[in-house]
Write a protein that holds these residues in place. Structure first.
Motif, mmCIF file in Angstrom:
data_model
loop_
_atom_site.group_PDB
_atom_site.id
_atom_site.type_symbol
_atom_site.label_atom_id
_atom_site.label_comp_id
_atom_site.label_asym_id
_atom_site.label_seq_id
_atom_site.Cartn_x
_atom_site.Cartn_y
_atom_site.Cartn_z
ATOM 1 N N ALA A 61 47.583 45.854 113.246
ATOM 2 C CA ALA A 61 47.463 46.174 114.672
ATOM 3 C C ALA A 61 47.442 47.784 114.668
ATOM 4 N N PRO A 62 46.356 48.473 114.003
ATOM 5 C CA PRO A 62 46.341 50.007 114.115
ATOM 6 C C PRO A 62 46.435 50.625 115.380
ATOM 7 N N LEU A 63 46.010 50.034 116.511
ATOM 8 C CA LEU A 63 45.844 50.605 117.619
ATOM 9 C C LEU A 63 46.796 50.240 118.632
ATOM 10 N N ASP A 64 47.600 49.311 118.482
ATOM 11 C CA ASP A 64 48.867 48.697 119.070
ATOM 12 C C ASP A 64 49.859 49.674 119.411
ATOM 13 N N PRO A 65 50.097 50.031 120.695
ATOM 14 C CA PRO A 65 51.055 51.161 121.183
ATOM 15 C C PRO A 65 52.531 50.546 120.570
ATOM 16 N N VAL A 66 52.956 49.493 120.435
ATOM 17 C CA VAL A 66 54.085 48.715 120.094
ATOM 18 C C VAL A 66 54.341 49.011 118.436
#
Length: 291
Positions: free
Chosen positions: A273-278
């Motif tokens: 998940a390269p775009l996940d802020p977590v």
């Protein structure tokens, strides 16, 4: 035939076992059987249990030491209840635990497993914390990929779940409850009811205190689950759960000073998940350790 069968495995917990048993027998809902499986204890477990055996609801079974999952499965074979609950021998229940949760199952025929919150106590029974992790309702597989959010001490399960999907996987060795909840999530519906219904005792010699071992076991469990039941998740749900599992792993190893393992885990999270802020927050935690 009781409405609820309570499964209590025990191994050398004579000091705490009477409190656990008393918390079951003093439930406001009393139509239950308590099956205590002694997994080869060499302390005075038999002696401390003797006063409780006069209660016809209590069954004591002894087996040579084989491990917790074997003990739980042996109890399940002897269980007669329509619902199954679990209480480890060093934990305790709130007095109305079963009453509250049975009401949830009776009111919601589509719910198969109800679970709640727990207090954390020390060896003397003093409350350390009332803080709980976030828990979920419904089809919770993706959340369980990220972390085991179902406390076995708080769970009440319809008997048919075990009849249809089996009991504990004895090959796991540790985190056998996690394997069970993840497997059950492929078919059954969970209901989280907020509120403290049990107290979980923290001690140095608990298997669950070995986090490295648990992470390794959890990864193996996840891989085997996805191989068997992966179709219950969409590709996005799979990536969401696996990214968060790797973030959790990265934060732990960073806190333990093992930066190589932490970096490897966060790299795995970024792949999922390269775009996940977590994931990016976890990356910051790894790159800038707390002082």
């Amino acid at each position: 035939m009781a409405t609820v069968s309570v499964v209590t495995p025990t191994y050398n917990r004579a000091r705490f076992l009477p409190d656990a048993v008393t918390s079951v027998l003093s439930q406001t809902f009393g139509d239950l059987q308590l099956i205590i499986v002694d997994d080869g204890s060499d302390d005075n477990t038999r002696d401390v249990l003797a006063p409780f055996l006069a209660d016809r609801r209590v069954r004591y079974v002894y087996q040579k030491n084989q491990g917790q999952s074997h003990a739980r499965n042996l109890a399940l074979k002897q269980a007669t209840g329509d619902c199954i609950a679990f209480l480890d021998s060093d934990d305790v229940w709130a007095p109305d635990k079963l009453e509250k949760q049975l009401a949830v199952l009776q009111a919601n025929p589509g719910v198969d497993i109800v679970h709640g919150d727990e207090a954390t106590i020390d060896e003397q029974g003093k409350v350390i914390s009332f803080e709980n992790m976030k828990r979920y309702s419904g089809r919770i597989t993706r959340y369980l990929l990220a972390d085991n959010s179902v406390s076995i001490t708080t769970a009440l399960v319809r008997r048919r779940c075990f009849d249809e999907m089996g009991g504990f996987d004895t090959s796991v060795g540790v985190a056998d409850d996690y394997e069970l909840w993840l497997r059950f999530s492929a078919r059954y519906c969970y209901q989280y009811e907020p509120g403290i219904v049990a107290s979980y005792r923290v001690m140095a010699d608990q298997i669950s205190s070995d986090k490295r071992r648990r992470f390794a076991a959890n990864e193996r469990i996840i891989q085997e689950f996805l191989a068997r039941y992966g179709e219950v998740l969409s590709p996005g749900e799979r990536r969401w759960g696996l990214a968060r599992f790797n973030c959790r792993k990265a934060r732990y190893f960073a806190s333990a000073g093992e930066r190589g393992k932490a970096v490897g885990a966060i790299a795995g999270a970024l792949r999922y998940a390269p775009l996940d802020p977590v994931v990016w927050r976890a990356l910051y935690r790894v790159a800038v350790p707390r002082r």
